[in-house]
Design an enzyme around this catalytic site. Structure first.
Site, PDB file in Angstrom:
ATOM      1  N   ASP A 284       0.823  -1.210   0.000  1.00  0.00           N
ATOM      2  CA  ASP A 284       0.000   0.000   0.000  1.00  0.00           C
ATOM      3  C   ASP A 284       0.862   1.268   0.000  1.00  0.00           C
ATOM      4  O   ASP A 284       1.881   1.331   0.694  1.00  0.00           O
ATOM      5  CB  ASP A 284      -0.867  -0.041   1.269  1.00  0.00           C
ATOM      6  CG  ASP A 284      -1.836   1.110   1.345  1.00  0.00           C
ATOM      7  OD1 ASP A 284      -2.684   1.224   0.462  1.00  0.00           O
ATOM      8  OD2 ASP A 284      -1.735   1.907   2.302  1.00  0.00           O
ATOM      9  N   GLU A 326       0.845  -0.295  -5.136  1.00  0.00           N
ATOM     10  CA  GLU A 326      -0.277   0.656  -5.146  1.00  0.00           C
ATOM     11  C   GLU A 326       0.365   2.034  -5.133  1.00  0.00           C
ATOM     12  O   GLU A 326       0.733   2.561  -4.094  1.00  0.00           O
ATOM     13  CB  GLU A 326      -1.192   0.440  -3.944  1.00  0.00           C
ATOM     14  CG  GLU A 326      -2.513   1.177  -4.082  1.00  0.00           C
ATOM     15  CD  GLU A 326      -2.632   2.443  -3.265  1.00  0.00           C
ATOM     16  OE1 GLU A 326      -3.572   3.205  -3.505  1.00  0.00           O
ATOM     17  OE2 GLU A 326      -1.797   2.693  -2.362  1.00  0.00           O
TER      18      GLU A 326
HETATM   19  C1  GLC Z   1      -4.025   3.531   0.019  1.00  0.00           C
HETATM   20  C2  GLC Z   1      -5.390   2.911   0.182  1.00  0.00           C
HETATM   21  C3  GLC Z   1      -6.348   3.937   0.694  1.00  0.00           C
HETATM   22  C4  GLC Z   1      -5.833   4.469   2.005  1.00  0.00           C
HETATM   23  C5  GLC Z   1      -4.407   4.976   1.868  1.00  0.00           C
HETATM   24  C6  GLC Z   1      -3.797   5.227   3.196  1.00  0.00           C
HETATM   25  O1  GLC Z   1      -4.020   4.518  -0.940  1.00  0.00           O
HETATM   26  O2  GLC Z   1      -5.825   2.380  -1.040  1.00  0.00           O
HETATM   27  O3  GLC Z   1      -7.635   3.408   0.856  1.00  0.00           O
HETATM   28  O4  GLC Z   1      -6.660   5.508   2.461  1.00  0.00           O
HETATM   29  O5  GLC Z   1      -3.583   4.026   1.237  1.00  0.00           O
HETATM   30  O6  GLC Z   1      -3.564   4.018   3.849  1.00  0.00           O
END
Ligand code: GLC
Length: 650
Positions: A284, A326
Site C-alpha cells: 500500500d 499501489e
Molecule cells: C491507500 C489505500 C487507501 C488508504 C491509503 C492510506 O491509498 O488504497 O484506501 O486511504 O492508502 O492508507
C-alpha cells in the site's frame, strides 16, 4: 554477481548462524540468497551504510530471512519452484481479479468461503481481500490503519479461519492477494504506543519532532492527501508532547525507513503473510515510503531502493510471491514501480494502472477517446516480466492524474478540463447523468477527486430513478464498454465487488459518525445478495451486466493474444470517438484481435484504410469473438454501434 566484499560479509553471517540453523537443509534458499546477495548488500549499504550498526543490521536481516524460509511450508516451497520454472505464469489471460471487503461482502471469513461459488460463477480466480487486520474501530481508514500486523480483526475471523479460507482457495486454483500497509501504522500500534510513552527506540520508527521547525520545512513542499479531513502532514500528540508525521489521516503514523529496524520489521511482516499462503502481496501507498525535506515526499529514489530490496529479499525466501505496487501517481512515475533499467520486474511485478482508469473515465465524460489515445501512447512500455492491474473502480476515489501536456495535446486547458470532469461526475454539468460525489476537495488548489460506484458514475442510478429505458440501456452499455477494455488491454483485469451487478451508490455511510466525512464509503456498500440472485433472471439489470461480463471473462481466457507481452498496437483513427488497438499472439503472430471501442452514444465508423495492419481490407467481414457474429465491412468501413465494442478476429 560475485563481489568480494559482499560475499565475505555473507560468509561471516552464515558462519555466525546458530548450529540448529546450520543443520537444516536450506539449499534452495542459499542458492537464491547467493544470487541476490550482491544486490541486497549494495541496496542495504546504499540506504544504511553510514550507520555504525550497519553490519549488525545486515546480520539481523539475513537471520530473519532464514527464519522465515524455515517456517515456509513445503507445499509453498514447491509452488515457488514451479513458478520459478514458469516465471511468466501471471502474464497469462487466464487471470481475472476481484477486490472485496470481507465484512461488507460476506460478513466474515467463514461467510466469504461460502460465497466463493459466486466468484467462480463469474470466472474469477484471483481475489484481493481488502485489509482484514486488527484496526481501531472508527479510526481504521477502511483497514489501512493497522494496529497489529499479525492479528485478524476479530469480527472478521482468526488466523485459523484465514488459513482455512486460503486452503480452500488453493483447492479451487484461485489466487489470493493480501495487503501489507508498509507506509504507516495506526497510532494504536504497539510501536506507536511505546513511542508515545517516551521510548526512544520506537520514536525512531516514526518521524517525531519536538517543535514545528522541521515539520514546517517539510510542509513547504508536501502536498496534502486528505485536505478536508486531515489537512497538513503532521499531528501534535498530546501524550508524547511531540509532532508526528501523518501524511494520510492523523491517526496513521508514517514509518521511518531511514531506520533499518523498520525495514526489517516490515519485511518480516511481508514474509509472514507470504508464509500464510498469499500469492500476491499488495504493498500500500508505496510512493510515500521515503521522506525528504524540500521534496513532495513521493516517488523518491530511495522509495524505489526500498522496494527493490524488499523484492530481492522476498525472492530468496518466497520467490513465487508477487508484489502489487499501489502507487496512484503520475503516469511516468507509476511505471517506475516495476523497476527501471530492467527486463524482469525489480520492484513490483504488478502495478495498478491508474492512468488507464482515469483516462477511461475521461473518455466516458467527453464521449471521445482523444485524451485516452494520447495518454496511452505516452505511457512507456512496461517491462517484459511485469503486468498491469487494469481496473475501472476500486475502493478509493478517482483522481485526475493525467499528464498536463497530454491534456493540452488533446486540445484542452488542464485546469478547466479537470474542473469539467469533477462537474461531470458530480452531476453538476448539464450534460451529465453521472451521480458521483466530490472527494478530497482542496479549496486552496481547486482540485477534487471523485467517489461513486461504477454504475452510478456511468449513469445507471439516474436512469433508474427516471425510469428511462434508453438511459438504462446506455449506462449498461457504458459499463460493459469499460469492462471490455480492461479485459482486452493487456494485464490482469480487476473487478470491484458489486460492479458485476450494477450496484449503485450507498449513502448509508452518512449515518455512521466515523464514515460520514469520507465519501469513499459511498462505494463500499454491503453486498446485496438478494440482488445478486437476480443475475440469473433474464432481463434484469443484474442479469444484463453479470451475464455479459461472465461471457466476456470466459472468452478473454481463451484468447492467447490477450496474454500480456507488450503485444499491443494502438491505431490512430480520424474518428475521435474510437479507441482502437490490436493484440497479437506472440507465438503465432498471424493471430490478431482488433479491439474497437466507441465512446459515443451514436454509431461511429472506423475507416480500415487507416489501420495499417496486414491485409484488413481484403476482408468483407470479421468474426466478433464476443458475440460470435460476423461483422460486415462496407467499402473498408466498419460501423460500431453507439457505446459498442468488438473483439474482431483477424
Ligand atoms: C491507500 C489505500 C487507501 C488508504 C491509503 C492510506 O491509498 O488504497 O484506501 O486511504 O492508502 O492508507
Amino acid at each position: 554477481m560475485y563481489e568480494q566484499v559482499s560475499h565475505s560479509l555473507l560468509n561471516d553471517i552464515l558462519i555466525a548462524l546458530k548450529p540448529e540453523i546450520k543443520k537444516q537443509n536450506l539449499q534452495h534458499f542459499y542458492i537464491r540468497l547467493g544470487a541476490n546477495f550482491y544486490a541486497i548488500h549494495s541496496l542495504f549499504s546504499r540506504l544504511y551504510g553510514d550507520r555504525p550498526d550497519f553490519k549488525a543490521q545486515m546480520h539481523r536481516l539475513v537471520e530473519m530471512m532464514i527464519r522465515q524460509y524455515i517456517a515456509r511450508e513445503p507445499h509453498l516451497k514447491k509452488l515457488d519452484i514451479k513458478r520459478e520454472k514458469d516465471h511468466n505464469w501471471f502474464l497469462s489471460p487466464e487471470w481475472v481479479g476481484f477486490a472485496l471487503y470481507c465484512q461488507e461482502f460476506a460478513g466474515d471469513l467463514e461467510g466469504l468461503k461460502s460465497k466463493l461459488f459466486y466468484l467462480q460463477d463469474l470466472g474469477i480466480n484471483m481475489i484481493h481481500i481488502m485489509p482484514i487486520l486488527d484496526c481501531p474501530k472508527g479510526k481504521s481508514d477502511g483497514g489501512y490503519a493497522v494496529r497489529d500486523f499479525r492479528k485478524i480483526y476479530p469480527a472478521v475471523g482468526t488466523l485459523e479461519s484465514l488459513d482455512d479460507l486460503i486452503n480452500n482457495l488453493k483447492k479451487r486454483d484461485m489466487l489470493i492477494t493480501l495487503d501489507v500497509v508498509v507506509n504507516h501504522t495506526s497510532d494504536e500500534h504497539e510501536w506507536a504506543q511505546k513511542a508515545r510513552q517516551g521510548d526512544k527506540k520506537y520514536q525512531d520508527y516514526y518521524f517525531v519532532f519536538d517543535d514545528r521547525e522541521t515539520p514546517d520545512m517539510y510542509e513547504e513542499t508536501m502536498p496534502e492527501v486528505f485536505p478536508e479531513t486531515a489537512p497538513g502532514n503532521f499531528t501534535w500528540d498530546e501524550e508524547m508532547g511531540k509532532w508526528v508525521m501523518t501524511v494520510f489521516n492523523n491517526f496513521q503514523w508514517d514509518l521511518n525507513y531511514k531506520n533499518p529496524a523498520v525495514f526489517i520489521e516490515m519485511l518480516d511482516i511481508i514474509l509472514f503473510w507470504a508464509n500464510h499462503g498469499a500469492d500476491i502481496i499488495r504493498l500500500d501507498a508505496v510512493a510515500f515510503l521515503w521522506k525528504k525535506i524540500g521534496s513532495t515526499c513521493q516517488n523518491e529514489r530511495e522509495a524505489h531502493l526500498i522496494l527493490q530490496l524488499m523484492k530481492d529479499c522476498c525472492q530468496a525466501v518466497a520467490p513465487g510471491v508477487l508484489f502489487i505496487a499501489e502507487a496512484i501517481v503520475a503516469p511516468v512515475e507509476i511505471i517506475k514501480y516495476f523497476g527501471e533499467d530492467a527486463i524482469n520486474a525489480k520492484e513490483c511485478e504488478i502495478a495498478y494502472n491508474a492512468t488507464l482508469m482515469a483516462l477511461l473515465w475521461e473518455a466516458v465524460a467527453t464521449k471521445k477517446a482523444t485524451l485516452l489515445n494520447k495518454g496511452i501512447r505516452n505511457l512507456p512500455n512496461k517491462l517484459e516480466q511485469a503486468t498491469w492491474l487494469n481496473y475501472i473502480r476500486c475502493h478509493d476515489d478517482i483522481g485526475w492524474g493525467f499528464d498536463d501536456n497530454d491534456i493540452r495535446l488533446a486540445g484542452y486547458d488542464p485546469q478547466a478540463h479537470r474542473k469539467f470532469l469533477v462537474d461531470y461526475f458530480t452531476g453538476e454539468h448539464p450534460d451529465s447523468i453521472a451521480r458521483g460525489l466530490a472527494f478530497g476537495r482542496n479549496e486552496r488548489t481547486g482540485d477534487a477527486r471523485i467517489s461513486g460506484s461504477l454504475a452510478s458514475l456511468a449513469g445507471l442510478e439516474n436512469a433508474l430513478a427516471l425510469d428511462n429505458a434508453e438511459l438504462i440501456d446506455a449506462s449498461i452499455k457504458t459499463i460493459l464498454l469499460l469492462h471490455s477494455i480492461t479485459m482486452s488491454f493487456g494485464g490482469i483485469p480487476l473487478l470491484y465487488y458489486g460492479d458485476a451487478l450494477g450496484t449503485l451508490n450507498d449513502v448509508s455511510y452518512l449515518e455512521d459518525e466515523y464514515k460520514l466525512n469520507d465519501s469513499r464509503w459511498v462505494h463500499r456498500p454491503n453486498m446485496n445478495w438478494e440482488k445478486a440472485a437476480l443475475r440469473t433472471q433474464t432481463g434484469t439489470v443484474e442479469n444484463r451486466i453479470f451475464a455479459a461480463l461472465k461471457k466476456m471473462i470466459a472468452i478473454r481466457k481463451e484468447i492467447p493474444a490477450f496474454a500480456d507481452h507488450n503485444n499491443r498496437e494502438l491505431f490512430d483513427t480520424d474518428n475521435l470517438h474510437l479507441f482502437v488497438f490490436s493484440r497479437f499472439d506472440t507465438i503465432n503472430s498471424q493471430s490478431r484481435i482488433l479491439v474497437v471501442n466507441n465512446f459515443d452514444n451514436n454509431a461511429q465508423t472506423l475507416d480500415l484504410n487507416n489501420i495499417k495492419t496486414g491485409g484488413l481490407l481484403q476482408h468483407t467481414s470479421f468474426k466478433d469473438m464476443l458475440s460470435g457474429e460476423m461483422i460486415s465491412i462496407q467499402e473498408g468501413q466498419l460501423t460500431i454501434p453507439g457505446l459498442g465494442f468488438y473483439w474482431l478476429q483477424i
